[in-house]
Design an enzyme around this catalytic site. Structure first.
Site, PDB file in Angstrom:
ATOM      1  N   HIS A  86      -1.723  -7.244  -0.394  1.00  0.00           N
ATOM      2  CA  HIS A  86      -1.552  -5.792  -0.299  1.00  0.00           C
ATOM      3  C   HIS A  86      -2.689  -5.209   0.546  1.00  0.00           C
ATOM      4  CE1 HIS A  86      -1.206  -1.577  -1.323  1.00  0.00           C
ATOM      5  NE2 HIS A  86       0.037  -1.845  -1.685  1.00  0.00           N
ATOM      6  N   GLU A 158       4.824  -3.076   5.197  1.00  0.00           N
ATOM      7  CA  GLU A 158       4.198  -1.841   4.732  1.00  0.00           C
ATOM      8  C   GLU A 158       3.207  -1.336   5.779  1.00  0.00           C
ATOM      9  OE1 GLU A 158       4.414  -1.428   0.249  1.00  0.00           O
ATOM     10  OE2 GLU A 158       2.570  -2.502   0.629  1.00  0.00           O
TER      11      GLU A 158
HETATM   12  C1  PEP Z   1       2.354   0.394  -1.913  1.00  0.00           C
HETATM   13  O1  PEP Z   1       1.164   0.639  -2.107  1.00  0.00           O
HETATM   14  O2  PEP Z   1       2.777  -0.777  -1.926  1.00  0.00           O
HETATM   15  C2  PEP Z   1       3.258   1.515  -1.659  1.00  0.00           C
HETATM   16  C3  PEP Z   1       4.409   1.304  -1.105  1.00  0.00           C
HETATM   17  O3  PEP Z   1       2.751   2.754  -2.045  1.00  0.00           O
HETATM   18  P1  PEP Z   1       3.496   4.170  -1.886  1.00  0.00           P
HETATM   19  O4  PEP Z   1       4.952   3.953  -2.229  1.00  0.00           O
HETATM   20  O5  PEP Z   1       2.798   5.048  -2.859  1.00  0.00           O
HETATM   21  O6  PEP Z   1       3.309   4.581  -0.462  1.00  0.00           O
END
Ligand code: PEP
Length: 234
Positions: A86, A158
């Site tokens: 992450h 992400e």
């Molecule tokens: C995450 O931290 O994996 C994430 C997707 O956070 P958020 O949905 O709050 O942007």
């Protein structure tokens, strides 16, 4: 089947987790939900409609490694999935791709499926480096895995500039990255993560390349999560 992974991060007291679990039990969905709570609550998890995940794992097996939690210990808690790489761990714990690779290998030796997070920083996107960054993270994190193991890794794209900011990439930006990922990892499930919520899911769900979502903020709001799932599955 869509995969929706819930990353609680470092949130909820024990009492709040108990109440949260009762609300999650009520959530109706045809997607595969994976809850990743704090390590502290793994042994309190008692939901049958949801799979259990962890947010991190040690690079080591059991032994003299103060403060670590090993894949073997996670397996004993019935953990089937584990988030690795992450961006918050990459940033605050200076986690490197080599360590993430070690973690993935540990997980596979206990039949736990990794959810590998990859994504570019804002500055990297501004310089047009996003594909390069994502491919490097994927290549290094999956080094020396068997083809079978490689295919089982759930990849979460992400973009770091999107996590917790309310900003989401355009559909074209998401599609471009997922196509790049799938050229190299054709069998893998690819999730999108970064500010996905019950409002922008109407737009996101049009992107057929997305196999599911990793939710941070929304994971803590079961009522809004239910709306998200209803819209996703409509
Ligand atoms: C995450 O931290 O994996 C994430 C997707 O956070 P958020 O949905 O709050 O942007």
């Amino acid at each position: 089947m869509m995969i929706v992974a819930l990353n609680n991060k470092c949130n909820l007291t024990k009492k709040e987790f108990r109440e949260y679990q009762i609300k999650l039990q009520e959530v109706k969905t045809t997607s595969k939900l994976i809850l990743c709570p704090s390590f502290l609550y793994l042994d309190q998890f008692n939901l049958t409609n949801i799979k259990l995940g962890a947010q991190n794992v040690s690079t080591t097996d059991c032994g003299a490694y103060t403060g670590e939690v090993s894949a073997k210990q996670l397996k004993e808690e019935n953990v089937d999935y584990c988030i690795v790489g992450h961006s918050e761990r990459r940033e605050y714990q200076q986690e490197k791709n080599e360590e993430i690779n070690e973690k993935i290998k540990r997980l596979f030796s206990y039949q736990i499926t990794p959810i590998l997070c990859v994504g570019e920083k804002r500055s990297e996107r501004e310089e047009g480096l996003e594909k390069q960054v994502v491919l490097k993270e994927l290549t290094m994190a999956t080094k020396d895995l068997t083809e079978e193991e490689k295919g089982k890794v759930i990849i979460a794209y992400e973009p770091i500039w999107s996590i917790g900011t309310g900003l989401i990439p355009t559909a074209e930006q998401i599609i471009e990255i997922i196509h790049t990922i799938k050229e190299m990892f054709p069998q893998n499930k690819v999730l999108y993560g970064g500010s996905a919520n019950e409002e922008n899911i109407d737009t996101l769900k049009e992107i057929s390349e997305i196999d599911g979502y990793l939710l941070g903020g929304l994971s803590l709001k079961p009522e809004k999560l239910q709306i998200f799932l209803e819209k996703l599955e409509k």
